[in-house]
Scaffold this motif. Structure first.
Motif, PDB file in Angstrom:
ATOM      1  N   PRO A 121       0.819  -1.222   0.000  1.00  0.00           N
ATOM      2  CA  PRO A 121       0.000   0.000   0.000  1.00  0.00           C
ATOM      3  C   PRO A 121       0.844   1.259   0.000  1.00  0.00           C
ATOM      4  O   PRO A 121       2.012   1.263   0.409  1.00  0.00           O
ATOM      5  CB  PRO A 121      -0.810  -0.123   1.284  1.00  0.00           C
ATOM      6  CG  PRO A 121       0.052  -0.943   2.186  1.00  0.00           C
ATOM      7  CD  PRO A 121       0.718  -1.932   1.281  1.00  0.00           C
ATOM      8  N   ALA A 122       0.242   2.358  -0.419  1.00  0.00           N
ATOM      9  CA  ALA A 122       0.937   3.645  -0.492  1.00  0.00           C
ATOM     10  C   ALA A 122       1.494   4.049   0.869  1.00  0.00           C
ATOM     11  O   ALA A 122       2.579   4.643   0.955  1.00  0.00           O
ATOM     12  CB  ALA A 122      -0.018   4.721  -1.018  1.00  0.00           C
ATOM     13  N   SER A 123       0.799   3.717   1.939  1.00  0.00           N
ATOM     14  CA  SER A 123       1.233   4.122   3.277  1.00  0.00           C
ATOM     15  C   SER A 123       2.531   3.450   3.711  1.00  0.00           C
ATOM     16  O   SER A 123       3.185   3.900   4.662  1.00  0.00           O
ATOM     17  CB  SER A 123       0.137   3.821   4.305  1.00  0.00           C
ATOM     18  OG  SER A 123      -0.190   2.443   4.296  1.00  0.00           O
ATOM     19  N   ASP A 124       2.927   2.379   3.028  1.00  0.00           N
ATOM     20  CA  ASP A 124       4.163   1.674   3.381  1.00  0.00           C
ATOM     21  C   ASP A 124       5.246   1.818   2.317  1.00  0.00           C
ATOM     22  O   ASP A 124       6.224   1.065   2.318  1.00  0.00           O
ATOM     23  CB  ASP A 124       3.865   0.194   3.619  1.00  0.00           C
ATOM     24  CG  ASP A 124       3.140  -0.040   4.931  1.00  0.00           C
ATOM     25  OD1 ASP A 124       3.758   0.159   5.983  1.00  0.00           O
ATOM     26  OD2 ASP A 124       1.957  -0.400   4.901  1.00  0.00           O
ATOM     27  N   THR A 125       5.087   2.800   1.427  1.00  0.00           N
ATOM     28  CA  THR A 125       6.095   3.034   0.393  1.00  0.00           C
ATOM     29  C   THR A 125       7.449   3.382   1.007  1.00  0.00           C
ATOM     30  O   THR A 125       8.498   2.944   0.522  1.00  0.00           O
ATOM     31  CB  THR A 125       5.653   4.167  -0.551  1.00  0.00           C
ATOM     32  OG1 THR A 125       4.359   3.872  -1.072  1.00  0.00           O
ATOM     33  CG2 THR A 125       6.627   4.320  -1.720  1.00  0.00           C
ATOM     34  N   MET A 178       4.852  10.161   2.622  1.00  0.00           N
ATOM     35  CA  MET A 178       5.724   8.997   2.500  1.00  0.00           C
ATOM     36  C   MET A 178       6.566   8.929   3.766  1.00  0.00           C
ATOM     37  O   MET A 178       7.688   9.406   3.814  1.00  0.00           O
ATOM     38  CB  MET A 178       6.602   9.109   1.248  1.00  0.00           C
ATOM     39  CG  MET A 178       7.370   7.834   0.931  1.00  0.00           C
ATOM     40  SD  MET A 178       8.373   7.959  -0.579  1.00  0.00           S
ATOM     41  CE  MET A 178       7.098   7.882  -1.842  1.00  0.00           C
ATOM     42  N   ASN A 179       5.966   8.355   4.805  1.00  0.00           N
ATOM     43  CA  ASN A 179       6.692   8.234   6.065  1.00  0.00           C
ATOM     44  C   ASN A 179       6.609   6.796   6.563  1.00  0.00           C
ATOM     45  O   ASN A 179       5.633   6.093   6.304  1.00  0.00           O
ATOM     46  CB  ASN A 179       6.150   9.228   7.094  1.00  0.00           C
ATOM     47  CG  ASN A 179       4.868   8.769   7.744  1.00  0.00           C
ATOM     48  OD1 ASN A 179       4.886   7.925   8.642  1.00  0.00           O
ATOM     49  ND2 ASN A 179       3.726   9.307   7.310  1.00  0.00           N
ATOM     50  N   PRO A 180       7.622   6.341   7.286  1.00  0.00           N
ATOM     51  CA  PRO A 180       7.677   4.947   7.718  1.00  0.00           C
ATOM     52  C   PRO A 180       6.957   4.671   9.027  1.00  0.00           C
ATOM     53  O   PRO A 180       7.016   3.557   9.534  1.00  0.00           O
ATOM     54  CB  PRO A 180       9.189   4.721   7.874  1.00  0.00           C
ATOM     55  CG  PRO A 180       9.692   6.038   8.320  1.00  0.00           C
ATOM     56  CD  PRO A 180       8.864   7.066   7.616  1.00  0.00           C
ATOM     57  N   VAL A 181       6.295   5.674   9.575  1.00  0.00           N
ATOM     58  CA  VAL A 181       5.625   5.515  10.864  1.00  0.00           C
ATOM     59  C   VAL A 181       4.170   5.958  10.757  1.00  0.00           C
ATOM     60  O   VAL A 181       3.651   6.694  11.596  1.00  0.00           O
ATOM     61  CB  VAL A 181       6.373   6.292  11.976  1.00  0.00           C
ATOM     62  CG1 VAL A 181       7.676   5.598  12.326  1.00  0.00           C
ATOM     63  CG2 VAL A 181       6.650   7.736  11.562  1.00  0.00           C
ATOM     64  N   SER A 182       3.503   5.496   9.732  1.00  0.00           N
ATOM     65  CA  SER A 182       2.114   5.892   9.500  1.00  0.00           C
ATOM     66  C   SER A 182       1.211   5.521  10.669  1.00  0.00           C
ATOM     67  O   SER A 182       0.248   6.235  10.970  1.00  0.00           O
ATOM     68  CB  SER A 182       1.588   5.240   8.212  1.00  0.00           C
ATOM     69  OG  SER A 182       2.228   5.763   7.081  1.00  0.00           O
ATOM     70  N   GLY A 183       1.494   4.409  11.317  1.00  0.00           N
ATOM     71  CA  GLY A 183       0.676   4.001  12.453  1.00  0.00           C
ATOM     72  C   GLY A 183       0.717   5.021  13.573  1.00  0.00           C
ATOM     73  O   GLY A 183      -0.306   5.333  14.193  1.00  0.00           O
ATOM     74  N   LEU A 234     -23.665  10.826   9.581  1.00  0.00           N
ATOM     75  CA  LEU A 234     -22.304  10.547   9.117  1.00  0.00           C
ATOM     76  C   LEU A 234     -21.528   9.920  10.265  1.00  0.00           C
ATOM     77  O   LEU A 234     -21.713  10.291  11.423  1.00  0.00           O
ATOM     78  CB  LEU A 234     -21.603  11.834   8.685  1.00  0.00           C
ATOM     79  CG  LEU A 234     -20.106  11.749   8.333  1.00  0.00           C
ATOM     80  CD1 LEU A 234     -19.895  10.995   7.032  1.00  0.00           C
ATOM     81  CD2 LEU A 234     -19.492  13.150   8.232  1.00  0.00           C
ATOM     82  N   SER A 235     -20.657   8.963   9.945  1.00  0.00           N
ATOM     83  CA  SER A 235     -19.793   8.363  10.945  1.00  0.00           C
ATOM     84  C   SER A 235     -18.369   8.331  10.408  1.00  0.00           C
ATOM     85  O   SER A 235     -18.101   7.695   9.386  1.00  0.00           O
ATOM     86  CB  SER A 235     -20.263   6.937  11.283  1.00  0.00           C
ATOM     87  OG  SER A 235     -19.438   6.358  12.272  1.00  0.00           O
ATOM     88  N   VAL A 236     -17.462   9.026  11.085  1.00  0.00           N
ATOM     89  CA  VAL A 236     -16.060   9.022  10.669  1.00  0.00           C
ATOM     90  C   VAL A 236     -15.180   9.583  11.783  1.00  0.00           C
ATOM     91  O   VAL A 236     -15.582  10.508  12.489  1.00  0.00           O
ATOM     92  CB  VAL A 236     -15.844   9.834   9.361  1.00  0.00           C
ATOM     93  CG1 VAL A 236     -16.183  11.301   9.563  1.00  0.00           C
ATOM     94  CG2 VAL A 236     -14.415   9.702   8.849  1.00  0.00           C
ATOM     95  N   THR A 237     -14.004   9.000  11.948  1.00  0.00           N
ATOM     96  CA  THR A 237     -12.983   9.537  12.843  1.00  0.00           C
ATOM     97  C   THR A 237     -11.771   9.850  11.985  1.00  0.00           C
ATOM     98  O   THR A 237     -11.098   8.936  11.510  1.00  0.00           O
ATOM     99  CB  THR A 237     -12.607   8.518  13.939  1.00  0.00           C
ATOM    100  OG1 THR A 237     -13.785   8.184  14.689  1.00  0.00           O
ATOM    101  CG2 THR A 237     -11.559   9.101  14.877  1.00  0.00           C
ATOM    102  N   PRO A 238     -11.482  11.111  11.724  1.00  0.00           N
ATOM    103  CA  PRO A 238     -10.403  11.479  10.799  1.00  0.00           C
ATOM    104  C   PRO A 238      -9.046  10.928  11.240  1.00  0.00           C
ATOM    105  O   PRO A 238      -8.705  10.946  12.424  1.00  0.00           O
ATOM    106  CB  PRO A 238     -10.417  13.016  10.847  1.00  0.00           C
ATOM    107  CG  PRO A 238     -11.805  13.370  11.246  1.00  0.00           C
ATOM    108  CD  PRO A 238     -12.207  12.307  12.222  1.00  0.00           C
ATOM    109  N   ASP A 239      -8.290  10.413  10.269  1.00  0.00           N
ATOM    110  CA  ASP A 239      -6.938   9.959  10.516  1.00  0.00           C
ATOM    111  C   ASP A 239      -6.044  10.424   9.371  1.00  0.00           C
ATOM    112  O   ASP A 239      -6.442  11.299   8.590  1.00  0.00           O
ATOM    113  CB  ASP A 239      -6.884   8.436  10.696  1.00  0.00           C
ATOM    114  CG  ASP A 239      -7.400   7.664   9.483  1.00  0.00           C
ATOM    115  OD1 ASP A 239      -7.540   8.259   8.386  1.00  0.00           O
ATOM    116  OD2 ASP A 239      -7.661   6.457   9.619  1.00  0.00           O
ATOM    117  N   GLN A 240      -4.850   9.855   9.243  1.00  0.00           N
ATOM    118  CA  GLN A 240      -3.925  10.303   8.209  1.00  0.00           C
ATOM    119  C   GLN A 240      -4.511  10.154   6.812  1.00  0.00           C
ATOM    120  O   GLN A 240      -4.277  10.985   5.931  1.00  0.00           O
ATOM    121  CB  GLN A 240      -2.613   9.515   8.291  1.00  0.00           C
ATOM    122  CG  GLN A 240      -1.606   9.874   7.207  1.00  0.00           C
ATOM    123  CD  GLN A 240      -0.340   9.057   7.291  1.00  0.00           C
ATOM    124  OE1 GLN A 240       0.548   9.390   8.046  1.00  0.00           O
ATOM    125  NE2 GLN A 240      -0.262   7.981   6.516  1.00  0.00           N
TER     126      GLN A 240
END
Length: 462
Positions: free
Chosen positions: A114-118, A413-418, A215-221
């Motif tokens: 996935p893009a988040s782990d590029t 593009m960061n290695p700490v998306s979590g 609407l139901s959503v909790t914004p994240d990255q």
């Protein structure tokens, strides 16, 4: 995605000593320049493809692979075997375990990431960057690919992986609920503020109990990549880590996060947005108990299938922070990466499949079967594509939104998306619920994100 500190530390160890890889495998590739042709004469090259497409999307992966095996594969002596590895998180755990153990033989020839782990996968030593293959293959025209997808998987102007399953975030809404609430089903909300007002009108209560949310959503990255990007800003420095390694966030200094949070809290205070609890919004929406939700364009076909004839579904662009925002939305999804497993004959064979995966007709099959938009612009020239869009206008939304978005609007593009996800979600909720003022929430959000980046970059110096 939530990661504990232990998981973060493990991922840090995995990358120790890794370096950007664009040309270091050139000799290995040169040695395999005629490997595919030889394989067709002396034997079949067998390739393993790890992917994370479950459900109906797995069926489409198998269809694409079988089409390749029956055509180009048969002609050139190549057989690809797709192997479902669970979620992206599950797949990456297996990749990282093999990398840590230096067990290259047990890696696949092709892997979907996935893009988040590029930021992680691009530095794995056994990864052969797509740019290295493109530079020596005149048959591959990178200009045929959507520029937003190329930008998504590029670092310092070089393409690491081949875009394949790409998407953006959309607003899905129940047109029937719009009508019941006195809203025009053909005029979805254009801004976050409007989205909050619409949600309030569709929310139903029985005393203190909410029986239907608007609407139901909790914004994240994932969401903030677009809500920051559409303002013309970046989550992190060095253009979200694409011009050079990201070393710190910049949403705190540019004012973009403050603009978002101010608008978001006002929208929540209208009373129709459920935020905080983990909710399977696609299931609740399909059951007719939720007015709107935000989801990937890849969910279009699945959502329509789940809803069936219960109500009419609408899709719309992600509402803007400000009406004047021009940046559009970030590209998500995944790319395919080529792995050097020490078998030269497999490298060119795998590249043949990766090229096939982006071809116009393959992308048509993939788009119509899943909802991911085509990454090859020539797909739109196909007569069958034109007919498809005429019959299925909801699929147009993602494509039109992509073409209205800047290639500069991307996920970081960061290695700490979590850790970024955790900081964004926790501090946004702390502000919205009144536990912190806006400045403190942003300060703490930035501090947690920067600490994670600093720790990772210190251990993994290039």
């Amino acid at each position: 995605m939530r990661k504990t500190i232990a998981v973060l530390a493990a991922s840090i160890i995995l990358l120790t000593g890794c370096g950007t890889k664009t040309d270091t495998t050139a000799s290995s590739m040169d040695a395999s320049s005629s490997a595919v042709a030889k394989a067709s004469q002396s034997g079949t090259v067998h390739l393993t493809f790890w992917h994370a497409m479950g459900g109906t999307n797995e069926g489409v992966v198998k269809e694409v692979v079988q089409n390749f095996n029956d055509t180009i594969g048969k002609e050139k002596g190549i057989v690809v075997t797709p192997v479902f590895q669970g979620s992206y998180q599950d797949l990456l755990k297996k990749v990282k375990a093999a990398v840590q153990a230096k067990d290259t033989k047990n890696l696949p020839d092709i892997v979907q990431v996935p893009a988040s782990d590029t930021a992680y996968i691009k530095d794995v030593p056994s990864i052969i960057w797509a740019q290295s293959m493109i530079d020596k293959d005149p048959s591959f025209n990178i200009a045929d690919l959507e520029p937003n997808t190329v930008s998504s998987f590029s670092f310092k102007g070089k393409l690491a992986g081949v875009p394949f399953a790409n998407s953006t975030v959309l607003l899905y809404y129940n047109k029937n609920m719009f009508k019941e609430a006195g809203l025009d089903p053909n005029k979805p909300p254009q801004t976050i503020d409007e989205m909050g007002q619409y949600a309030a009108k569709m929310t139903k209560r029985n005393g203190d109990q909410v029986t239907q949310w608007g609407l139901s959503v909790t914004p994240d990255q994932y969401h903030l990549s677009s809500w920051i990007g559409m303002q013309g800003g970046y989550i992190g420095n060095n253009k979200n880590g694409r011009e050079d390694t990201m070393t710190q966030v910049e949403f705190d200094s540019t004012g973009t996060m403050k603009e978002f949070l101010t608008t978001w809290k006002k929208a929540v205070e209208y009373g129709g947005i459920q935020t905080g609890p983990e909710v399977k919004t696609n299931e609740v929406f399909a059951a007719g108990k939720l007015g709107m939700f935000l989801n990937s364009t890849a969910g279009v076909k699945g959502t329509l299938t789940a809803v069936g004839d219960k109500f009419e579904v609408g899709t719309a662009f992600l509402p803007k922070v400000h009406e004047s925002d021009k940046g559009g939305v970030a590209v998500g999804g995944s790319a395919l990466y080529l792995v050097d497993r020490g078998e030269p004959s497999n490298i060119d064979a795998a590249w043949e499949y990766m090229k096939y995966s982006t071809s116009p007709k393959t992308q048509f099959t993939w788009h119509t079967g899943t909802g991911y938009f085509p990454v090859n612009k020539k797909t739109y020239d196909l007569p069958e594509m034109k007919q498809h869009l005429e019959k299925n206008p909801l699929f147009k939304t993602a494509i039109e939104q992509l073409h209205a978005s800047s290639p500069e609007t991307q996920e970081p593009m960061n290695p700490v998306s979590g850790e970024f996800n955790r900081a964004i979600k926790d501090e946004t909720l702390a502000y919205v619920t009144g536990k912190k003022d806006i400045d403190q929430a942003i300060k703490d959000m930035a501090a947690a994100s920067n600490k994670a980046l600093e720790d990772y970059n210190r251990v993994n110096k290039k």
